[in-house]
Scaffold this active site. Structure first.
Site, PDB file in Angstrom:
ATOM      1  N   LYS A 128       0.847  -1.210   0.000  1.00  0.00           N
ATOM      2  CA  LYS A 128       0.000   0.000   0.000  1.00  0.00           C
ATOM      3  C   LYS A 128       0.876   1.251   0.000  1.00  0.00           C
ATOM      4  CE  LYS A 128      -4.099  -2.012   0.640  1.00  0.00           C
ATOM      5  NZ  LYS A 128      -4.052  -2.505  -0.741  1.00  0.00           N
ATOM      6  N   CYS A 129       0.370   2.307  -0.629  1.00  0.00           N
ATOM      7  CA  CYS A 129       1.063   3.594  -0.570  1.00  0.00           C
ATOM      8  C   CYS A 129       1.100   4.044   0.886  1.00  0.00           C
ATOM      9  CB  CYS A 129       0.353   4.631  -1.442  1.00  0.00           C
ATOM     10  SG  CYS A 129       1.128   4.763  -3.079  1.00  0.00           S
ATOM     11  N   PRO A 130       2.177   4.637   1.374  1.00  0.00           N
ATOM     12  CA  PRO A 130       3.312   5.159   0.601  1.00  0.00           C
ATOM     13  C   PRO A 130       4.471   4.189   0.388  1.00  0.00           C
ATOM     14  CG  PRO A 130       3.497   5.890   2.859  1.00  0.00           C
ATOM     15  CD  PRO A 130       2.257   5.041   2.793  1.00  0.00           C
TER      16      PRO A 130
END
Lengths: 357, 70
Positions: free
Chosen positions: B10-12
């Site tokens: 998942k971002c970041p």
């Protein structure tokens, strides 16, 4: 103010305003007075105002009702890429054309002109100012293009009403009481005279725009009272909050490395500021700020109910992770802002260190 | 070309991995990031803009090429 009006209205506002007995007539008087207060605040006719159970319901009724009213002229809704999700959900019901924004979140007016002038357009929808990044939209110019094309313009003014005036030229407008500090559960819809609107719901025989069933009259009365009070203070509050937002914009950019302060620095709402911190998990930052006593929002995907990042940040092409949205209100003091600015760089630094940056 | 497989992250995280990896490459090198988080398509070009690196493009879905400029 809203609380006092709500308590007072509970006494007389419980009755059905459509009934002819004394309590019903008192309720009707309250309803008429509230409607008149909204009409005055918005600069419209009394019979153009209707009450809805929320800003979302009002906005969706505006879009769907205006589309139905223009079905003979077209079936396409033109809307900005940064509308509230309430409007986007309504747009998903049929044909829609999206118009983009620039890096600051300002509507692309040339693309808007082309989109509303195309054949088959029924309605256009433009948010008065971005609820996520605060950028005020060129409503007057957008309305002029709609006027030339003969397309009614709906303006979702939830962020502006009670804070800043919305330029004229629109055909339909919606607002939300709890956004100006009124009670939750009151949406306002204005449909200008001459605009054809057909209810998306089964309708009664009165054939006037309005929610099915009874509005929450005490809440409507409180919403009207709070709007009047908020508008009296709006000009001075806007100056005070705008200076605090300016301070946040400048100080965050100066004290937090690798940060992007987003939205138009000048054409913006007075109370809202948004920034994104590189390498920061938005949810972790929200929790850290919450523990420090600050209730802020985020457009990052890791904090939202969906797994997608904010469609507004995406449309602008700005960083979506590590996003923080600060909304100031009448209770926010200069000391609060200073304390926020003092703790923020340390919290961001802690999260980055944990992530190995 | 350095390939960085960030699928499932998942971002970041993909952006963090990119920032950490690109410093190990030579100026002019291209780092290919494989990332299927929906935010990556937005945040990798935004990172390039903020850190003055070149976003070369996305040759296929979930694939992002970045050239080190400095």
């Amino acid at each position: 103010m809203a609380r006092e009006a709500l308590l007072a209205a509970l006494t007389d506002g419980w009755a059905d305003p459509a009934r002819l007995y004394a309590a019903g007539r008192r309720a009707q008087q309250l309803s008429d007075a509230a409607r008149a207060a909204f009409a005055e605040a918005l600069g419209v006719r009394v019979d153009e105002v209707s009450f809805w159970p929320s800003g979302t319901a009002a906005a969706q009724a505006a879009v769907l009702g205006a589309l139905a009213g223009r079905a003979r002229q077209g079936d396409t809704l033109v809307h900005s890429a940064i509308e509230h999700s309430a409007v986007l959900h309504a747009a998903a019901r049929g044909k829609a054309v999206e118009v983009g924004v620039d890096r600051l979140g300002r509507l692309d007016l040339d693309a808007w002109d082309a989109a509303v002038s195309a054949p088959g357009v029924a309605v256009a929808s433009l948010i008065s100012a971005s609820h996520e990044v605060g950028t005020v939209q060129p409503v007057a110019a957008a309305a002029a293009y709609c006027d030339e094309a003969g397309v009614p313009l709906f303006v979702d003014a939830a962020q502006s009403v009670g804070r800043v005036d919305v330029p004229p030229g629109w055909s339909l407008l919606s607002a939300s009481a709890h956004k100006w500090g009124g009670p939750p559960g009151v949406g306002v819809l204005v449909v200008r005279k001459g605009v054809r609107w057909i209810s998306p719901y089964p309708q009664d025989d009165l054939y006037r725009p309005g929610t099915p069933g009874s509005a929450d009259l005490p809440a409507v009365v409180a919403a009207a009272a709070s709007l009047r009070a908020v508008r009296q203070e709006a000009a001075t509050e806007a100056v005070r909050l705008s200076a605090l937002v300016e301070r946040i914009r400048a100080r965050v950019a100066a004290t937090v490395p690798d940060v992007e302060v987003v939205g138009d620095p000048e054409q913006r709402l007075p109370h809202l500021v948004t920034f994104s911190c590189l390498y920061v998990d938005g949810e972790a930052l929200l929790h850290a700020l919450d523990r420090a006593g600050f209730a802020v929002s985020s457009g990052s995907s890791c904090t939202a109910s969906t797994l997608r990042p904010s469609h507004v940040l995406e449309a602008m092409g700005v960083l979506s992770h590590g996003n923080v949205r600060v909304s100031l209100h009448s209770g926010t003091t200069e000391a609060d802002v200073e304390r926020f600015l003092a703790v923020l760089p340390g919290l961001v630094g802690d999260i980055r260190r944990e992530a190995g940056m | 070309m350095i390939e960085l497989d960030c699928r499932g992250q998942k971002c970041p995280l993909p952006v963090i991995k990119l920032a950490q990896t690109i410093t190990k490459s030579e100026v002019g090198d291209v780092v290919r990031v494989l990332a299927d988080d929906p935010a990556a398509a937005n945040d990798i070009p935004a990172w390039c803009r903020m850190k003055h690196q070149e976003f070369v493009g996305s040759p296929e879905p979930h694939t992002f090429d970045v050239r080190r400029l400095s």
